[in-house]
Design an enzyme around this catalytic site. Sequence first.
Site, PDB file in Angstrom:
ATOM      1  N   GLY A   1       0.787  -1.238   0.000  1.00 56.09           N
ATOM      2  CA  GLY A   1       0.000   0.000   0.000  1.00 56.09           C
ATOM      3  C   GLY A   1       0.813   1.278   0.000  1.00 56.09           C
ATOM      4  O   GLY A   1       0.291   2.340   0.356  1.00 56.09           O
TER       5      GLY A   1
ATOM      6  N   HIS B   1       2.353  -0.021 -13.004  1.00 57.89           N
ATOM      7  CA  HIS B   1       3.143  -1.242 -13.186  1.00 57.89           C
ATOM      8  C   HIS B   1       4.626  -0.879 -13.129  1.00 57.89           C
ATOM      9  O   HIS B   1       5.030   0.132 -13.708  1.00 57.89           O
ATOM     10  CB  HIS B   1       2.793  -1.886 -14.523  1.00 57.89           C
ATOM     11  CG  HIS B   1       3.510  -3.175 -14.765  1.00 57.89           C
ATOM     12  ND1 HIS B   1       3.169  -4.346 -14.107  1.00 57.89           N
ATOM     13  CD2 HIS B   1       4.564  -3.471 -15.550  1.00 57.89           C
ATOM     14  CE1 HIS B   1       3.991  -5.313 -14.495  1.00 57.89           C
ATOM     15  NE2 HIS B   1       4.844  -4.812 -15.362  1.00 57.89           N
TER      16      HIS B   1
HETATM   17  C1  GAR Z   1       4.064  -1.485  -7.118  1.00 59.99           C
HETATM   18  O1  GAR Z   1       5.434  -1.435  -7.383  1.00 59.99           O
HETATM   19  C2  GAR Z   1       3.266  -1.676  -8.380  1.00 59.99           C
HETATM   20  O2  GAR Z   1       3.871  -1.096  -9.491  1.00 59.99           O
HETATM   21  C3  GAR Z   1       3.226  -3.168  -8.507  1.00 59.99           C
HETATM   22  O3  GAR Z   1       3.068  -3.631  -7.201  1.00 59.99           O
HETATM   23  C4  GAR Z   1       3.724  -2.733  -6.306  1.00 59.99           C
HETATM   24  C5  GAR Z   1       2.782  -2.424  -5.157  1.00 59.99           C
HETATM   25  O4  GAR Z   1       3.407  -1.653  -4.170  1.00 59.99           O
HETATM   26  N1  GAR Z   1       2.151  -3.592  -9.354  1.00 59.99           N
HETATM   27  C6  GAR Z   1       2.221  -4.601 -10.215  1.00 59.99           C
HETATM   28  O5  GAR Z   1       3.184  -5.317 -10.320  1.00 59.99           O
HETATM   29  C7  GAR Z   1       0.961  -4.805 -11.054  1.00 59.99           C
HETATM   30  N2  GAR Z   1       1.227  -5.673 -12.177  1.00 59.99           N
HETATM   31  P1  GAR Z   1       2.573  -0.960  -3.029  1.00 59.99           P
HETATM   32  O6  GAR Z   1       1.593  -2.002  -2.483  1.00 59.99           O
HETATM   33  O7  GAR Z   1       3.575  -0.563  -1.996  1.00 59.99           O
HETATM   34  O8  GAR Z   1       1.860   0.211  -3.630  1.00 59.99           O
END
Ligand code: GAR
Length: 194
Positions: A12, A109
């Site tokens: 998050g 992403h």
């Molecule tokens: C982020 O780096 C986002 O780009 C990635 O998950 C992470 C979530 O971080 N999303 C993907 O890989 C979607 N294909 P967060 O929970 O700390 O925001």
Amino acid sequence: TLKLGILASGNGSNFEAIMDAIEDSRLNAKVNVVVCNNPGANVLERAAKWSIPTVLLNHREFASREVLDQAIVDTLVQHDVGWVIMAGWMRRVTQHLIDAFSGRLLNIHPSLLPSFPGLHAVQQALDAGVQLAGCTVHYVELAVDSGPIIMQAAVPVLAGDTEASLQSRIQVQEHRIYPAAIALAAHAHFTKTS
Ligand code: GAR
């Protein structure tokens, strides 16, 4: 004021960056609900800290992607959500969700799309030996990590980088561009002519 619904599966930090941007008036929005598919995900604690309502829709308890997405759409509608922000949402979406929020459904992403869609994008970039990595905010279409690009940021891959070190360099940029991309998309939406 944009009425946002956040879909998040994990830590998050992007949700937090959006809240920070709202807090310092870089983004004119309000988060109406955080929908999470994983019990115990850190994003649930973060949302509670900001006093944002959370709804846990554990995908393991749904018969299919379509049934899960129906429940997600119902939840978002109940919370009067106008824009859906996928912030570390690690489930494939169905046409149902896309149709319900057409043009108002965004994802981030951790790669310079169209390179390295799917899981482990940062490790994919390391394995490919690219010298520039980054992140992309885009409108969501049915194919995984595809759809029109709204904003990107690039970072260098440095000698000795690990998945963790490159990921954290990318995340600094994610946290900067996601609020800006939401504002840009909203601006484009509301100034659209014809
Ligand atoms: C982020 O780096 C986002 O780009 C990635 O998950 C992470 C979530 O971080 N999303 C993907 O890989 C979607 N294909 P967060 O929970 O700390 O925001």
